[in-house]
Design an enzyme around this catalytic site. Structure first.
Site, PDB file in Angstrom:
ATOM      1  N   ASN A  96      -2.019   0.277   7.347  1.00 25.51           N
ATOM      2  CA  ASN A  96      -1.507  -1.535   7.465  1.00 25.51           C
ATOM      3  C   ASN A  96      -0.553  -2.258   6.768  1.00 25.51           C
ATOM      4  OD1 ASN A  96      -3.293  -2.275   5.650  1.00 25.51           O
ATOM      5  ND2 ASN A  96      -3.950  -3.017   7.705  1.00 25.51           N
ATOM      6  N   GLU A 136      -9.516 -10.355  -7.606  1.00 23.79           N
ATOM      7  CA  GLU A 136      -8.287  -8.973  -8.059  1.00 23.79           C
ATOM      8  C   GLU A 136      -7.253  -9.147  -8.803  1.00 23.79           C
ATOM      9  OE1 GLU A 136      -9.083  -8.941  -2.859  1.00 23.79           O
ATOM     10  OE2 GLU A 136      -7.557 -10.060  -3.888  1.00 23.79           O
ATOM     11  N   LYS A 143       0.869  -1.086  -0.216  1.00 22.07           N
ATOM     12  CA  LYS A 143      -0.507   0.317  -0.040  1.00 22.07           C
ATOM     13  C   LYS A 143       0.796   1.140  -0.004  1.00 22.07           C
ATOM     14  CE  LYS A 143      -3.711  -2.316   2.265  1.00 22.07           C
ATOM     15  NZ  LYS A 143      -4.909  -2.257   3.729  1.00 22.07           N
ATOM     16  N   TYR A 154     -12.754  -2.932  -3.810  1.00 21.33           N
ATOM     17  CA  TYR A 154     -12.915  -2.858  -2.151  1.00 21.33           C
ATOM     18  C   TYR A 154     -14.869  -2.816  -2.795  1.00 21.33           C
ATOM     19  CZ  TYR A 154      -8.865  -1.799  -0.765  1.00 21.33           C
ATOM     20  OH  TYR A 154      -6.885  -2.114   0.144  1.00 21.33           O
ATOM     21  N   HIS A 202      -2.037  -5.709   0.689  1.00 19.36           N
ATOM     22  CA  HIS A 202      -2.915  -6.062   1.607  1.00 19.36           C
ATOM     23  C   HIS A 202      -3.093  -7.612   1.237  1.00 19.36           C
ATOM     24  CE1 HIS A 202      -6.972  -7.126  -0.503  1.00 19.36           C
ATOM     25  NE2 HIS A 202      -6.425  -8.071  -1.131  1.00 19.36           N
TER      26      HIS A 202
END
Length: 140
Positions: A120, A134, A13, A53, A123
């Site tokens: 975080n 994805e 990310k 998402y 993913h």
């Protein structure tokens, strides 16, 4: 890799890229024995992120999450390996970096920055079905 080889999407990310942790995260993935099949740096647009998402649309964290994911480049990784989906998720650690176990990516490298959305670092696909969907979005 001789048993059940599967593929997974991993995203490093914007916080991981901005903190120059891409190399360390990839090192941990390769040290675990997974194969990087494809790798690309992407400036994700709203359309891609909304598709990625989609299951979270309408939730209070959806817009801040999309905004965060657009805030900088993302490194998209196509991984392969035996039980790679389960294995990477274990390597990544729990979603909350504050409580993620030491030895995991999030436990060792992440922290709570007090932002509107959890930053975080990574993913990982959570199922073979998610991985297929994805990977198609990020790698065509």
């Amino acid at each position: 890799m001789t048993a059940h080889v599967e593929e997974s999407l991993v995203l490093i990310k914007p916080d991981g890229v901005a903190r120059n942790l891409t190399g360390e995260i990839l090192r941990r993935i390769e040290s675990k024995g997974y194969v990087i099949v494809d790798l690309r740096m992407v400036q994700a647009d709203r359309t891609l992120l909304h598709a990625h998402y989609a299951e979270h649309e309408g939730k209070p964290f959806f817009d801040p999450l999309v905004e965060f994911m657009q805030s900088g480049p993302v490194v998209a990784v196509r991984l392969a390996g035996n039980r790679v989906i389960e294995g990477f998720r274990s390597l990544a650690g729990t979603t909350d970096p504050t409580t993620a176990a030491p030895g995991t990516i999030r436990g060792d490298l992440g922290r709570d920055w007090g932002a509107k959305v959890q930053q975080n670092l990574v993913h990982g696909s959570d199922s073979p079905e998610s991985a297929e969907r994805e990977l198609a979005l990020w790698f065509g």
